[in-house]
Write an enzyme that holds these catalytic residues in place. Structure first.
Site, PDB file in Angstrom:
ATOM      1  CG  HIS A 207      -1.986   1.029   1.207  1.00 36.25           C
ATOM      2  ND1 HIS A 207      -1.744   2.366   1.434  1.00 36.25           N
ATOM      3  CD2 HIS A 207      -3.318   0.922   0.967  1.00 36.25           C
ATOM      4  CE1 HIS A 207      -2.877   3.043   1.346  1.00 36.25           C
ATOM      5  NE2 HIS A 207      -3.848   2.180   1.053  1.00 36.25           N
ATOM      6  CB  CYS A 245      -4.361   3.499  -2.162  1.00 32.29           C
ATOM      7  SG  CYS A 245      -5.523   4.435  -1.131  1.00 32.29           S
ATOM      8  CG  HIS A 272      -7.424   0.477  -1.118  1.00 30.10           C
ATOM      9  ND1 HIS A 272      -6.655   0.735   0.008  1.00 30.10           N
ATOM     10  CD2 HIS A 272      -7.716  -0.838  -1.072  1.00 30.10           C
ATOM     11  CE1 HIS A 272      -6.492  -0.391   0.687  1.00 30.10           C
ATOM     12  NE2 HIS A 272      -7.129  -1.364   0.045  1.00 30.10           N
ATOM     13  CG  ASP A 317      -9.729   3.462   0.635  1.00 31.05           C
ATOM     14  OD1 ASP A 317     -10.034   2.774   1.623  1.00 31.05           O
ATOM     15  OD2 ASP A 317      -8.595   3.936   0.480  1.00 31.05           O
ATOM     16  CG  HIS A 318     -10.552   6.160   3.740  1.00 25.47           C
ATOM     17  ND1 HIS A 318      -9.392   6.870   3.965  1.00 25.47           N
ATOM     18  CD2 HIS A 318     -10.255   4.867   4.037  1.00 25.47           C
ATOM     19  CE1 HIS A 318      -8.441   6.052   4.378  1.00 25.47           C
ATOM     20  NE2 HIS A 318      -8.946   4.832   4.433  1.00 25.47           N
ATOM     21  CE1 TYR A 331     -12.154   1.273   5.127  1.00 27.82           C
ATOM     22  CE2 TYR A 331     -11.138   2.573   6.858  1.00 27.82           C
ATOM     23  CZ  TYR A 331     -11.046   1.896   5.665  1.00 27.82           C
ATOM     24  OH  TYR A 331      -9.849   1.839   5.001  1.00 27.82           O
TER      25      TYR A 331
END
Length: 355
Positions: A207, A245, A272, A317-318, A331
């Protein structure tokens, strides 16, 4: 592509799997064992219990994020070989349970950092924000205090109280560790584990740095295309791969996400997908997934993934905190569920346009 959702387990997540299963097009989750600290061996029985709980929920365990790497490995202390052996045992145990992908990071002390976990947006939703100007006024230990003060009681991976309690020892461990030394330690680690990954059919996916620039003077070696290509050259194997990501790499405006995908696309093992909005010099907000809500062109990024033939695990992702939901920062269910359907729409439009 296989569409996933990050899930922290029955005890660690507010979102039940029967809610995740209702997301259109979802294939499974990427899971973890929250009780495991860096360096611990993941036992077959524990992995199997996690997998069975996911499958009982009608979903597939698509991979793990993450099997955290002990600081002795990253700092290159004499104890690292034992912890590498533990990691190899975990790889073998995951393989025995038919788990084929591990997302991991190689960041000193701070796995990720934000300065506001509940920044209120104009529409009343809440986002994670990073502001370098705030960090510049802090001591490293203050970051732990900030994160814990805003966690709302959730256990945030990478910010465990056990790590806070030995923070001074961690700082001491990394004294003198430069980017060059950190890279050498990553190289040592990968040369030990990748042959095992090839034998066990378990792909690694490193990552990027979050944020993708220096933090409190600690070295960062996964912040841009040059770094990623250097890591991939350590061991030329599809099992030595990347987690793309978009929100981590994309937080640095000089990182061209489309270029990165075309340069290293055959080594992307996990994606991500999220958007960020640039708010100033090294200041950004984690926005909704739509291109119009942030600074990244999500259509162009998805098209690049299609162009290089990416067919691995991809997840939103977030997300923002919306609709009054009480959930781990970044999340919650609702914004990530909206995000994944938007991303699926992009993929459908792109693939149909290609004919």
């Amino acid at each position: 592509m296989k569409w996933g959702f990050r899930w922290y387990g029955e005890k660690g997540d507010t979102i039940p799997l029967d809610h995740v299963r209702q997301i259109p097009g979802i294939n499974g989750v990427v899971g973890t064992l929250l009780n495991k600290l860096p360096g611990d061996v993941w036992e077959v029985s524990e992995i199997q219990e996690l997998k069975e709980s996911v499958e009982k929920g009608g979903l597939e365990l698509l991979g793990i994020e993450s099997v955290a790497i002990h600081d002795a490995i990253k700092a290159g202390t004499p104890e690292r070989d034992q912890y590498i052996e533990n990691y190899i045992t975990t790889i073998k145990n995951l393989s025995a349970c038919d788990v084929r992908m591990i997302c991991y990071s190689f960041k000193p002390i701070f796995g990720w950092a934000k300065t506001d976990l509940f920044y209120e947006n104009k529409d009343g939703s809440f986002s994670l924000v990073y502001d370098q100007a705030v960090v510049d006024k802090m001591e490293p230990a203050d970051m732990y205090k900030l994160i814990h003060s805003q966690s709302k009681g959730f256990s945030l991976p990478g910010w465990e109280e056990e790590r806070l309690n030995k923070f001074s020892k961690l700082v001491e461990m990394y004294e003198g560790v430069t980017e060059e030394i950190l890279f050498e330690n990553l190289s040592y680690f990968l040369k030990k584990i990748i042959p095992v990954c090839e034998e066990m059919d378990v792909k690694m996916a490193i990552h990027p740095d979050d944020p993708p620039f220096e933090l409190f003077g600690f070295p960062r070696i996964t912040k841009n295309l040059e770094d990623l290509k250097k890591i991939l050259s350590i061991v030329d194997s599809p099992y030595n791969g990347l987690t793309l990501c978009t929100g981590s790499l994309g937080a640095e405006p000089n990182n061209d996400m489309v270029e990165i995908i075309h340069e290293v696309g055959n080594k992307i093992n996990f994606v991500h997908f999220r958007n960020v909005e640039f708010l100033g010099e090294r200041k950004f907000r984690e926005s909704a997934h739509l291109s119009t809500d942030g600074s990244l062109d999500m259509y162009a990024i998805m098209k690049a993934l299609v162009d290089v033939g990416f067919d691995g695990v991809i997840r939103p992702d977030h997300g923002r905190t919306v609709f009054g939901e009480v959930a781990m920062p970044g999340y919650g269910l609702y914004d990530r569920a909206m995000g994944i359907t938007y991303l699926q729409g992009l993929l459908e439009a792109i693939t149909k346009a290609k004919g």
